[in-house]
Scaffold this motif. Sequence first.
Motif, PDB file in Angstrom:
ATOM      1  N   ASP A  47       0.812  -1.227   0.000  1.00  0.00           N
ATOM      2  CA  ASP A  47       0.000   0.000   0.000  1.00  0.00           C
ATOM      3  C   ASP A  47       0.838   1.266   0.000  1.00  0.00           C
ATOM      4  O   ASP A  47       0.730   2.101   0.908  1.00  0.00           O
ATOM      5  CB  ASP A  47      -0.922   0.041   1.220  1.00  0.00           C
ATOM      6  CG  ASP A  47      -1.735  -1.210   1.339  1.00  0.00           C
ATOM      7  OD1 ASP A  47      -2.069  -1.769   0.282  1.00  0.00           O
ATOM      8  OD2 ASP A  47      -2.019  -1.612   2.477  1.00  0.00           O
ATOM      9  N   GLN A  50      -1.279   4.556  -0.007  1.00  0.00           N
ATOM     10  CA  GLN A  50      -2.035   4.807   1.226  1.00  0.00           C
ATOM     11  C   GLN A  50      -1.103   5.223   2.370  1.00  0.00           C
ATOM     12  O   GLN A  50      -1.376   6.181   3.102  1.00  0.00           O
ATOM     13  CB  GLN A  50      -2.777   3.536   1.618  1.00  0.00           C
ATOM     14  CG  GLN A  50      -4.071   3.839   2.295  1.00  0.00           C
ATOM     15  CD  GLN A  50      -4.790   2.543   2.574  1.00  0.00           C
ATOM     16  OE1 GLN A  50      -4.695   2.025   3.673  1.00  0.00           O
ATOM     17  NE2 GLN A  50      -5.484   2.027   1.576  1.00  0.00           N
ATOM     18  N   ALA A  54      -1.093   8.780   4.279  1.00  0.00           N
ATOM     19  CA  ALA A  54      -1.265   8.884   5.729  1.00  0.00           C
ATOM     20  C   ALA A  54      -0.177   9.764   6.335  1.00  0.00           C
ATOM     21  O   ALA A  54      -0.444  10.660   7.149  1.00  0.00           O
ATOM     22  CB  ALA A  54      -1.227   7.500   6.359  1.00  0.00           C
ATOM     23  N   ALA A  58      -0.670  13.375   8.058  1.00  0.00           N
ATOM     24  CA  ALA A  58      -0.215  13.595   9.438  1.00  0.00           C
ATOM     25  C   ALA A  58       0.726  14.785   9.493  1.00  0.00           C
ATOM     26  O   ALA A  58       0.628  15.648  10.388  1.00  0.00           O
ATOM     27  CB  ALA A  58       0.477  12.353   9.965  1.00  0.00           C
ATOM     28  N   ILE A  61      -1.179  17.972   9.196  1.00  0.00           N
ATOM     29  CA  ILE A  61      -1.868  18.331  10.447  1.00  0.00           C
ATOM     30  C   ILE A  61      -0.871  18.964  11.411  1.00  0.00           C
ATOM     31  O   ILE A  61      -1.156  19.954  12.067  1.00  0.00           O
ATOM     32  CB  ILE A  61      -2.529  17.078  11.059  1.00  0.00           C
ATOM     33  CG1 ILE A  61      -3.724  16.656  10.196  1.00  0.00           C
ATOM     34  CG2 ILE A  61      -2.970  17.339  12.482  1.00  0.00           C
ATOM     35  CD1 ILE A  61      -4.309  15.332  10.602  1.00  0.00           C
TER      36      ILE A  61
ATOM     37  N   THR B   2       0.326 -15.398 -14.861  1.00  0.00           N
ATOM     38  CA  THR B   2       0.727 -16.431 -15.830  1.00  0.00           C
ATOM     39  C   THR B   2       2.040 -17.011 -15.383  1.00  0.00           C
ATOM     40  O   THR B   2       2.911 -16.313 -14.881  1.00  0.00           O
ATOM     41  CB  THR B   2       0.887 -15.835 -17.240  1.00  0.00           C
ATOM     42  OG1 THR B   2       1.711 -14.685 -17.129  1.00  0.00           O
ATOM     43  CG2 THR B   2      -0.446 -15.479 -17.838  1.00  0.00           C
ATOM     44  N   THR B  13       1.445 -23.449  -6.642  1.00  0.00           N
ATOM     45  CA  THR B  13       0.814 -23.211  -5.342  1.00  0.00           C
ATOM     46  C   THR B  13      -0.534 -22.550  -5.569  1.00  0.00           C
ATOM     47  O   THR B  13      -0.745 -21.858  -6.553  1.00  0.00           O
ATOM     48  CB  THR B  13       1.674 -22.295  -4.459  1.00  0.00           C
ATOM     49  OG1 THR B  13       1.982 -21.122  -5.198  1.00  0.00           O
ATOM     50  CG2 THR B  13       2.936 -22.976  -4.000  1.00  0.00           C
ATOM     51  N   ARG B  20      -7.712  -7.585   0.546  1.00  0.00           N
ATOM     52  CA  ARG B  20      -6.981  -6.321   0.532  1.00  0.00           C
ATOM     53  C   ARG B  20      -7.350  -5.508   1.787  1.00  0.00           C
ATOM     54  O   ARG B  20      -8.500  -5.248   2.062  1.00  0.00           O
ATOM     55  CB  ARG B  20      -7.375  -5.553  -0.717  1.00  0.00           C
ATOM     56  CG  ARG B  20      -6.310  -4.606  -1.101  1.00  0.00           C
ATOM     57  CD  ARG B  20      -6.782  -3.853  -2.343  1.00  0.00           C
ATOM     58  NE  ARG B  20      -5.754  -2.916  -2.723  1.00  0.00           N
ATOM     59  CZ  ARG B  20      -5.089  -3.043  -3.847  1.00  0.00           C
ATOM     60  NH1 ARG B  20      -5.329  -4.035  -4.667  1.00  0.00           N
ATOM     61  NH2 ARG B  20      -4.202  -2.134  -4.160  1.00  0.00           N
ATOM     62  N   ALA B  21      -6.309  -5.185   2.523  1.00  0.00           N
ATOM     63  CA  ALA B  21      -6.558  -4.349   3.691  1.00  0.00           C
ATOM     64  C   ALA B  21      -6.915  -2.966   3.192  1.00  0.00           C
ATOM     65  O   ALA B  21      -6.088  -2.255   2.632  1.00  0.00           O
ATOM     66  CB  ALA B  21      -5.325  -4.298   4.593  1.00  0.00           C
ATOM     67  N   ARG B  22      -8.161  -2.641   3.355  1.00  0.00           N
ATOM     68  CA  ARG B  22      -8.624  -1.356   2.830  1.00  0.00           C
ATOM     69  C   ARG B  22      -7.925  -0.188   3.540  1.00  0.00           C
ATOM     70  O   ARG B  22      -7.627   0.822   2.975  1.00  0.00           O
ATOM     71  CB  ARG B  22     -10.144  -1.243   3.013  1.00  0.00           C
ATOM     72  CG  ARG B  22     -10.967  -1.979   1.985  1.00  0.00           C
ATOM     73  CD  ARG B  22     -10.966  -1.260   0.639  1.00  0.00           C
ATOM     74  NE  ARG B  22     -10.406  -2.108  -0.398  1.00  0.00           N
ATOM     75  CZ  ARG B  22      -9.848  -1.648  -1.518  1.00  0.00           C
ATOM     76  NH1 ARG B  22      -9.744  -0.342  -1.727  1.00  0.00           N
ATOM     77  NH2 ARG B  22      -9.389  -2.465  -2.421  1.00  0.00           N
ATOM     78  N   LEU B  23      -7.713  -0.393   4.810  1.00  0.00           N
ATOM     79  CA  LEU B  23      -7.151   0.700   5.587  1.00  0.00           C
ATOM     80  C   LEU B  23      -5.832   0.248   6.184  1.00  0.00           C
ATOM     81  O   LEU B  23      -5.772  -0.717   6.926  1.00  0.00           O
ATOM     82  CB  LEU B  23      -8.126   1.087   6.704  1.00  0.00           C
ATOM     83  CG  LEU B  23      -8.251   2.583   6.948  1.00  0.00           C
ATOM     84  CD1 LEU B  23      -8.686   3.327   5.697  1.00  0.00           C
ATOM     85  CD2 LEU B  23      -9.197   2.833   8.081  1.00  0.00           C
ATOM     86  N   SER B  24      -4.807   0.917   5.786  1.00  0.00           N
ATOM     87  CA  SER B  24      -3.491   0.568   6.331  1.00  0.00           C
ATOM     88  C   SER B  24      -3.377   1.037   7.777  1.00  0.00           C
ATOM     89  O   SER B  24      -4.012   2.016   8.193  1.00  0.00           O
ATOM     90  CB  SER B  24      -2.398   1.218   5.497  1.00  0.00           C
ATOM     91  OG  SER B  24      -1.181   1.104   6.164  1.00  0.00           O
ATOM     92  N   VAL B  26      -1.000   2.474   8.953  1.00  0.00           N
ATOM     93  CA  VAL B  26      -0.257   3.739   8.971  1.00  0.00           C
ATOM     94  C   VAL B  26      -1.172   4.907   9.284  1.00  0.00           C
ATOM     95  O   VAL B  26      -0.738   5.936   9.779  1.00  0.00           O
ATOM     96  CB  VAL B  26       0.431   3.942   7.607  1.00  0.00           C
ATOM     97  CG1 VAL B  26       1.376   5.102   7.649  1.00  0.00           C
ATOM     98  CG2 VAL B  26       1.154   2.681   7.215  1.00  0.00           C
ATOM     99  N   TRP B  27      -2.431   4.737   9.004  1.00  0.00           N
ATOM    100  CA  TRP B  27      -3.364   5.838   9.240  1.00  0.00           C
ATOM    101  C   TRP B  27      -3.451   6.251  10.701  1.00  0.00           C
ATOM    102  O   TRP B  27      -3.986   7.293  11.034  1.00  0.00           O
ATOM    103  CB  TRP B  27      -4.743   5.470   8.701  1.00  0.00           C
ATOM    104  CG  TRP B  27      -4.765   5.534   7.197  1.00  0.00           C
ATOM    105  CD1 TRP B  27      -4.734   4.485   6.344  1.00  0.00           C
ATOM    106  CD2 TRP B  27      -4.803   6.710   6.417  1.00  0.00           C
ATOM    107  NE1 TRP B  27      -4.730   4.902   5.046  1.00  0.00           N
ATOM    108  CE2 TRP B  27      -4.773   6.296   5.067  1.00  0.00           C
ATOM    109  CE3 TRP B  27      -4.835   8.074   6.706  1.00  0.00           C
ATOM    110  CZ2 TRP B  27      -4.788   7.187   4.004  1.00  0.00           C
ATOM    111  CZ3 TRP B  27      -4.861   8.953   5.645  1.00  0.00           C
ATOM    112  CH2 TRP B  27      -4.829   8.523   4.315  1.00  0.00           C
ATOM    113  N   ILE B  29      -1.067   7.225  12.349  1.00  0.00           N
ATOM    114  CA  ILE B  29      -0.191   8.401  12.533  1.00  0.00           C
ATOM    115  C   ILE B  29      -0.943   9.714  12.325  1.00  0.00           C
ATOM    116  O   ILE B  29      -0.970  10.560  13.207  1.00  0.00           O
ATOM    117  CB  ILE B  29       1.040   8.295  11.613  1.00  0.00           C
ATOM    118  CG1 ILE B  29       1.860   7.066  12.021  1.00  0.00           C
ATOM    119  CG2 ILE B  29       1.892   9.551  11.720  1.00  0.00           C
ATOM    120  CD1 ILE B  29       3.001   6.765  11.099  1.00  0.00           C
ATOM    121  N   PRO B  30      -1.610   9.876  11.163  1.00  0.00           N
ATOM    122  CA  PRO B  30      -2.348  11.153  11.031  1.00  0.00           C
ATOM    123  C   PRO B  30      -3.458  11.300  12.057  1.00  0.00           C
ATOM    124  O   PRO B  30      -3.713  12.412  12.544  1.00  0.00           O
ATOM    125  CB  PRO B  30      -2.904  11.099   9.615  1.00  0.00           C
ATOM    126  CG  PRO B  30      -2.772   9.708   9.176  1.00  0.00           C
ATOM    127  CD  PRO B  30      -1.635   9.106   9.915  1.00  0.00           C
TER     128      PRO B  30
END
Lengths: 212, 577
Positions: A47, A50, A54, A58, A61, B2, B13, B20-24, B26-27, B29-30
Motif C-alpha cells: 500500500d 495509502q 497517511a 499527518a 496536520i 501467468t 501453489t 486487501r486491507a482497505r485501511l493501512s 499507517v493511518w 499516525i495522522p
Amino acid sequence: MTRVPLTGAAAKIVLCKVCGLLSRPSGPSMPGRCPRCGDPAVLRQRDPIQRTWALVIAAAICYLPANVLPVMTTQTLRSVVPTTIIGGVVRLYADGSWVLALIVLVASVMIPLVKLVALAYLLITVQLRSDRYGRERVRLHRMLKVIGRWSMLDVFVATFSVALVQLRPYMTVVPGSGVLFFTAVVILTIFAADTFDPRLIWDPGKTRGEDD
Amino acid sequence: MTDDSGFTDVPQTESVPKKRARLSIVWIIPILAAVVGIGIAVQQHLSEGPAIRIAFRSAEGVEAGKTSIKYKEIEIGKVTGVNLSKDYSRILVTAKMEKSAEGLLVKDARFWIVKPRVTLSGVSGIGTLLSGNYIRFEPGKSREEGHDFVGLEIPPPATSGLPGREFVLRSDTLGSLGIGSPVYYRRLNVGQVISYGLAEDGKSVYIRIFLNAPFDRFVTSNTQFWEASGFDLSVGASGLTVQTESLLSLLVGGIAFETPASSAGNNAVADNAVFPLSSDRATALSPREVDAERYALYFRGSLRGLSVGAPVDFLGLPVGEVTGIFLAYAPGERSLRTRVEIVTYPHRLFVPRGKRDATTGRSTPITERRGFMQRQVAEMGLRAQLRSASLISGQLFVALDYFPDAPEAKIDWKRTPPAFPVVPGEMENLLANLRSLLGKLDKVPVEEIGNDARKAISALDRTLVRLEGETLPEAKKSLETLDRTLQSANRTLERVDGEIVPEAKKTLEELRRAIASAERVMSNTDNTFLGPDAPGRQELRDALREIARAARAVRGLADYLERNPNALIRGKTREKF
C-alpha cells in the motif's frame, strides 16, 4: 512507452535492498528472506500510496501547530517572550540579518510546505494514473529526498539554544511545544518521501497487477 | 498470474486472493497527529482567559506583550495592546487575563500602574526597577462581571484586604512623610502612611495611616502621634537637640505613636478617627494643654535672640512658650515698644488646693486660678524677665521669677491678653548699670584734677631744690666720718695678721706630724694582711680559688640542665655521643 519493460515481479526475481543479491522469491505472496543477509525480501512496499498519504496528511496536520505554537520561550527577568518560527523570521529580518531570515524562512517554512505540496501532487498524479512528465516527477521525488533533512536545521537551533542559554535567573530559553510538531513535520515528510515508491510513477505504462 | 517459468512440472501453489486491507495501519499516525493537535487547540481555547480593557490617563512604561498584570505579586494577565482611545484623551490598555483570574474580574476591580518607588520602605518598588512597570490588580467586592475598567492614577491604599484600621492625622506640614512611610509603635513598624492631602481650608495637612491588625487596638482616644521623621536637629534655648527614631525613618521619615500611661479615659476610637500629629515626641507626650493662659509682656529693650517658640520658664521649669513678638504703640509714651505674647499652662504653675494631680487641671475654675496668679504677682513679686539662655547662641527666653523689690504691679484681667508685669532683663540691667557708671564718670572734673596735679608737681620741684641746698653738705660730712672709721678698722685687721697667724701655723705643723704617724701605722697593717707574702692574703687566695671551682661546677650543671631540662625530673642519663 510501447514496450513494457521487464520488472522484478514479472521476472520473479527480487533484489535484496541490503546486500544487493538477486534471488528468486519462494512464492509471490511470500517472498521470504534473502539467502545471504537474511533481510526480508520485498518486491514492493505494501500500500505505498495509502501509507504515503497517511504520512503526508499527518505531516500537514502537524504543520499548523508547528507554525502557530512557539518553538521556544525566552525568559528574562523582565519578560517571557514566546517565539514562533515566523516570529523568529520577522525578528531576524527586523534586526537586519535578512540572510539568516531568508535561510530560516526557506529551511523551516518553505521546504516543509513544498514537500507536502509536492508529495500530494505526486500521489494524486499516481492515483490518476497519469503518464505525463514521468521523468520530471521522478526528479522531483529525488529532490524531495535530498532536501528533506535540511529542515531539521530549525530543530537543531532550538535544541542548541535551549541547552546553551540557561543563565538562571537572568535568562533562560525553554522549548515550546511548537518544536515538537515541527520535528514531527520534518520526520513525517522524510518518511513520506521514503515511502513513496517512484516506480509507481511509471507503473501506468505497463500492465497493472504486479504491485500486490 | 501467468506461469512463464521453466518449471512446468512443479505443481503450482494455490493462489488465494489476498483480502486487501482497505485501511493501512499507517493511518494511525495522522489520526494521532490530529488528536494531539485538536487536543492542544482545545486546551488552548479553554485556558484562554477573558480579554479586558483598562483606560489610563497615561500608560507610563506599559508595553504590549511585556507588561504583566499582577495580583498579590502573581501574574494573572498580560497586556496585549496599548492604544489611544477614540477621542485621544486616554490610553486603552487591552490585556489577556488568565483563566484562573476570571472570577476576580468584577465591576469595581481596580487597576493601577506600579512604578518604581525609591522610598526604601517598599520592596515591591525595588522589584519594578528590574522588571519594569507593571499593572497591579486589586479585586472588588461587586458580584457583577466586568471587562472594561478605568485605571487608577494613584495607587489605592496598598493594604486593602489586610486586617487593620485607618486613622487620620492632622498636621501643619507634611514634613518628610510620603506614601509608604512607616508608622512605629515602640520602634516596631506597625503600619504605614497610605495617603495624604491638603485639608479643605488649606490650613493643615491630613495624613491617612493604616495600622496593621494587632497594633491598631493600641490607639485610644489619648494616643499621641508624632513625626519620627528622619533627623530633627534643633538649636533652641535649651541647647542642641538631635532626635531620630530609626535608621529607616532617618531616610524615609515616619510616624510614631504612644499612649501616655498616666492619661485617664483611654477609650476605644472609631475608624478614621482624627488625631493631631505633633512635630516631635516631647511635644506629643507633654500633658495636654487644656487651659492655656495668654499674657502680653511689654519690654523696653531689644528682643534680638527671642524667637517664637522660645520657652517660658518658671524657676527653670518650662511652663509655656512665646507665641508672638510684635511692636506696639504705647499711647502714653508716644513711642513704640515691643510686645511679647506668651502662653502659659496654668496647671503647671498652679496646683489647685486639695488636688495634687497636675495633669487634670481642666476642672480648675478660672477665677480661682486667676486669683492665685494675682496674689503671686501683687504680693510675692512674680515678674517676667528676659534672660539669655546661652551666651554663644544669644538665644533669649522668658523667665518668670520672684522679684520682691520690684515696683508694685497687678495683672489687668480686663485686657486680652492681660499684660503681665515685667522687670528689665539681666542684660538690660547690666547695660543700665554700665550707663549710670559712665554717667558718673562723666561728672568727674578731670580738668581740675589735672590742674591740681600740676600744682602739686611744681611744689615738689621746689622742695627738691631746697633739699639740694641744705642737705648735701651734711652728707659730705657724714661720708668723711665713715672714711675715718674704715681706716681704723684696717689697722685692727693688720694686728690680727701679725699675732694670730703664726700661732695657727704651729698648730698645722703638729697636725701634719700626727697624720704621718698614722700613715705609718696603716702601712704596717697593710703588710700584715695584704702584702704578697702575708698569710691573710694566701688564705684569701685559696678561698677565692675554691669559690671559682665551685662556680665552674655550677656553670657546668647549668649548661647541662639547659640542654637536658628533663634531667631535673629524670636525673642524669648517659649522654650519647
